[in-house]
Design an enzyme around this catalytic site. Sequence first.
Site, PDB file in Angstrom:
ATOM      1  N   ASN A  42       0.946  -1.234  -0.102  1.00 53.30           N
ATOM      2  CA  ASN A  42      -0.116  -0.368  -0.383  1.00 53.30           C
ATOM      3  C   ASN A  42       0.657   1.334   0.004  1.00 53.30           C
ATOM      4  O   ASN A  42       2.224   1.523   0.488  1.00 53.30           O
ATOM      5  CB  ASN A  42      -0.892  -0.031   1.279  1.00 53.30           C
ATOM      6  CG  ASN A  42      -0.645  -0.247   2.675  1.00 53.30           C
ATOM      7  OD1 ASN A  42       0.948  -0.888   2.798  1.00 53.30           O
ATOM      8  ND2 ASN A  42      -0.912  -0.085   3.572  1.00 53.30           N
ATOM      9  N   GLU A  44      -0.263   5.093   0.615  1.00 53.09           N
ATOM     10  CA  GLU A  44      -0.513   6.439   1.230  1.00 53.09           C
ATOM     11  C   GLU A  44      -0.050   7.560   0.687  1.00 53.09           C
ATOM     12  O   GLU A  44       1.545   7.834   0.305  1.00 53.09           O
ATOM     13  CB  GLU A  44      -0.760   5.989   2.610  1.00 53.09           C
ATOM     14  CG  GLU A  44      -1.090   4.991   2.823  1.00 53.09           C
ATOM     15  CD  GLU A  44      -1.585   4.810   4.399  1.00 53.09           C
ATOM     16  OE1 GLU A  44      -1.119   5.292   5.327  1.00 53.09           O
ATOM     17  OE2 GLU A  44      -1.833   3.199   5.033  1.00 53.09           O
ATOM     18  N   ASN A  45      -1.040   8.616   0.306  1.00 53.54           N
ATOM     19  CA  ASN A  45      -1.317   9.784   0.247  1.00 53.54           C
ATOM     20  C   ASN A  45      -2.045  11.063   1.233  1.00 53.54           C
ATOM     21  O   ASN A  45      -2.565  10.439   1.361  1.00 53.54           O
ATOM     22  CB  ASN A  45      -2.064  10.502  -1.195  1.00 53.54           C
ATOM     23  CG  ASN A  45      -1.589  11.111  -1.983  1.00 53.54           C
ATOM     24  OD1 ASN A  45      -1.671  12.099  -2.505  1.00 53.54           O
ATOM     25  ND2 ASN A  45      -0.643  11.299  -2.935  1.00 53.54           N
ATOM     26  N   ALA A  46      -0.847  12.208   1.335  1.00 47.69           N
ATOM     27  CA  ALA A  46      -1.843  13.247   2.355  1.00 47.69           C
ATOM     28  C   ALA A  46      -3.016  13.671   2.049  1.00 47.69           C
ATOM     29  O   ALA A  46      -4.010  13.909   2.762  1.00 47.69           O
ATOM     30  CB  ALA A  46      -0.953  14.442   1.641  1.00 47.69           C
ATOM     31  N   TYR A  48      -5.909  11.334   1.185  1.00 44.66           N
ATOM     32  CA  TYR A  48      -6.346  10.583   1.901  1.00 44.66           C
ATOM     33  C   TYR A  48      -6.067   9.195   0.371  1.00 44.66           C
ATOM     34  O   TYR A  48      -6.399   8.607   0.746  1.00 44.66           O
ATOM     35  CB  TYR A  48      -6.944  10.145   2.660  1.00 44.66           C
ATOM     36  CG  TYR A  48      -6.308  10.779   4.099  1.00 44.66           C
ATOM     37  CD1 TYR A  48      -5.085  11.600   4.310  1.00 44.66           C
ATOM     38  CD2 TYR A  48      -7.157  10.722   5.247  1.00 44.66           C
ATOM     39  CE1 TYR A  48      -4.413  11.714   5.986  1.00 44.66           C
ATOM     40  CE2 TYR A  48      -6.275  11.723   6.439  1.00 44.66           C
ATOM     41  CZ  TYR A  48      -5.262  11.779   6.513  1.00 44.66           C
ATOM     42  OH  TYR A  48      -4.988  12.978   7.897  1.00 44.66           O
ATOM     43  N   CYS A  53      -4.260   0.948  -2.248  1.00 54.62           N
ATOM     44  CA  CYS A  53      -4.063  -0.267  -1.967  1.00 54.62           C
ATOM     45  C   CYS A  53      -3.219  -1.291  -2.238  1.00 54.62           C
ATOM     46  O   CYS A  53      -2.564  -1.493  -3.316  1.00 54.62           O
ATOM     47  CB  CYS A  53      -4.897  -1.634  -1.610  1.00 54.62           C
ATOM     48  SG  CYS A  53      -6.119  -0.820  -0.470  1.00 54.62           S
ATOM     49  N   GLU A  55      -3.159  -4.292  -2.809  1.00 55.44           N
ATOM     50  CA  GLU A  55      -3.701  -5.080  -4.075  1.00 55.44           C
ATOM     51  C   GLU A  55      -3.645  -5.037  -5.708  1.00 55.44           C
ATOM     52  O   GLU A  55      -3.379  -5.242  -6.945  1.00 55.44           O
ATOM     53  CB  GLU A  55      -5.034  -6.170  -3.828  1.00 55.44           C
ATOM     54  CG  GLU A  55      -4.556  -6.788  -2.399  1.00 55.44           C
ATOM     55  CD  GLU A  55      -5.143  -5.732  -1.553  1.00 55.44           C
ATOM     56  OE1 GLU A  55      -4.794  -4.997  -0.965  1.00 55.44           O
ATOM     57  OE2 GLU A  55      -6.985  -6.237  -0.950  1.00 55.44           O
ATOM     58  N   CYS A  87     -10.394  -4.674  -0.190  1.00 56.58           N
ATOM     59  CA  CYS A  87     -11.499  -3.998   0.121  1.00 56.58           C
ATOM     60  C   CYS A  87     -12.022  -4.129  -1.060  1.00 56.58           C
ATOM     61  O   CYS A  87     -12.454  -4.961  -2.742  1.00 56.58           O
ATOM     62  CB  CYS A  87     -11.012  -2.292   0.087  1.00 56.58           C
ATOM     63  SG  CYS A  87     -10.022  -1.860  -1.603  1.00 56.58           S
ATOM     64  N   CYS A  90     -10.798  -2.856  -4.480  1.00 62.84           N
ATOM     65  CA  CYS A  90      -9.602  -4.144  -4.962  1.00 62.84           C
ATOM     66  C   CYS A  90     -10.236  -5.671  -5.614  1.00 62.84           C
ATOM     67  O   CYS A  90     -10.071  -5.428  -6.414  1.00 62.84           O
ATOM     68  CB  CYS A  90      -8.132  -4.785  -3.793  1.00 62.84           C
ATOM     69  SG  CYS A  90      -7.705  -3.743  -3.091  1.00 62.84           S
TER      70      CYS A  90
HETATM   71  N1  THU Z   1      -4.941  -1.589   2.961  1.00 61.56           N
HETATM   72  C1  THU Z   1      -4.586  -2.654   1.985  1.00 61.56           C
HETATM   73  O1  THU Z   1      -3.454  -2.200   1.233  1.00 61.56           O
HETATM   74  N2  THU Z   1      -5.069  -3.368   1.145  1.00 61.56           N
HETATM   75  C2  THU Z   1      -6.397  -4.002   2.028  1.00 61.56           C
HETATM   76  O2  THU Z   1      -6.885  -5.184   1.825  1.00 61.56           O
HETATM   77  C3  THU Z   1      -7.057  -3.058   3.172  1.00 61.56           C
HETATM   78  C4  THU Z   1      -6.759  -2.023   3.288  1.00 61.56           C
HETATM   79  C5  THU Z   1      -4.406  -0.224   3.124  1.00 61.56           C
HETATM   80  C6  THU Z   1      -4.756   0.890   2.948  1.00 61.56           C
HETATM   81  C7  THU Z   1      -4.310   1.544   3.823  1.00 61.56           C
HETATM   82  O3  THU Z   1      -3.212   2.090   3.182  1.00 61.56           O
HETATM   83  C8  THU Z   1      -4.442   1.176   4.572  1.00 61.56           C
HETATM   84  O4  THU Z   1      -4.598  -0.711   4.729  1.00 61.56           O
HETATM   85  C9  THU Z   1      -5.089   0.821   6.010  1.00 61.56           C
HETATM   86  O5  THU Z   1      -6.832   1.378   5.123  1.00 61.56           O
END
Ligand code: THU
Length: 131
Positions: A42, A44-46, A48, A53, A55, A87, A90
């Site tokens: 994963n 992330e970014n400021a 959000y 993710c 996957e 999620c 994904c």
């Molecule tokens: N996240 C994933 O990378 N995959 C998942 O299956 C569930 C959530 C990440 C997104 C975010 O960076 C962090 O988990 C919290 O939600």
Amino acid sequence: MTDQELVKRAFEMHKFSYVPYSHFPVGAALLCGDGRVFTGCNVENAAYGSTICAERTAVVKAVSEGCREGWTAIANAGQGEDFCWPCGACRQMLYEFAPNLRVLAARGSGEFQVVPLSELLPHGFGPRSLQ
Ligand code: THU
């Protein structure tokens, strides 16, 4: 490649996760029919909502390298007590290329459960739905 090995590859991706906001690293490893494995973490970014993710990172890596068929399994590794299921976004992205994919969801202890994507996203909307 065994299921255990694929899950291990997913856990190994935690070291690359960029998670300054959630502090929740997730790793993924996508197994293709020819034996290639595309990994992801994963990022992330400021802003959000721009977060991607693990996957979907793996999916985009595979497709952008010309591998979009014959996917057999994806391992997803979280670090919490719950199994780390993909999620909704994904699940949809995976369904596009491999509606019968096996999904291996691991938790922090290393244990994992295996469920077909067709169970995680029943009656999905895919390429055939547009015909
Ligand atoms: N996240 C994933 O990378 N995959 C998942 O299956 C569930 C959530 C990440 C997104 C975010 O960076 C962090 O988990 C919290 O939600």
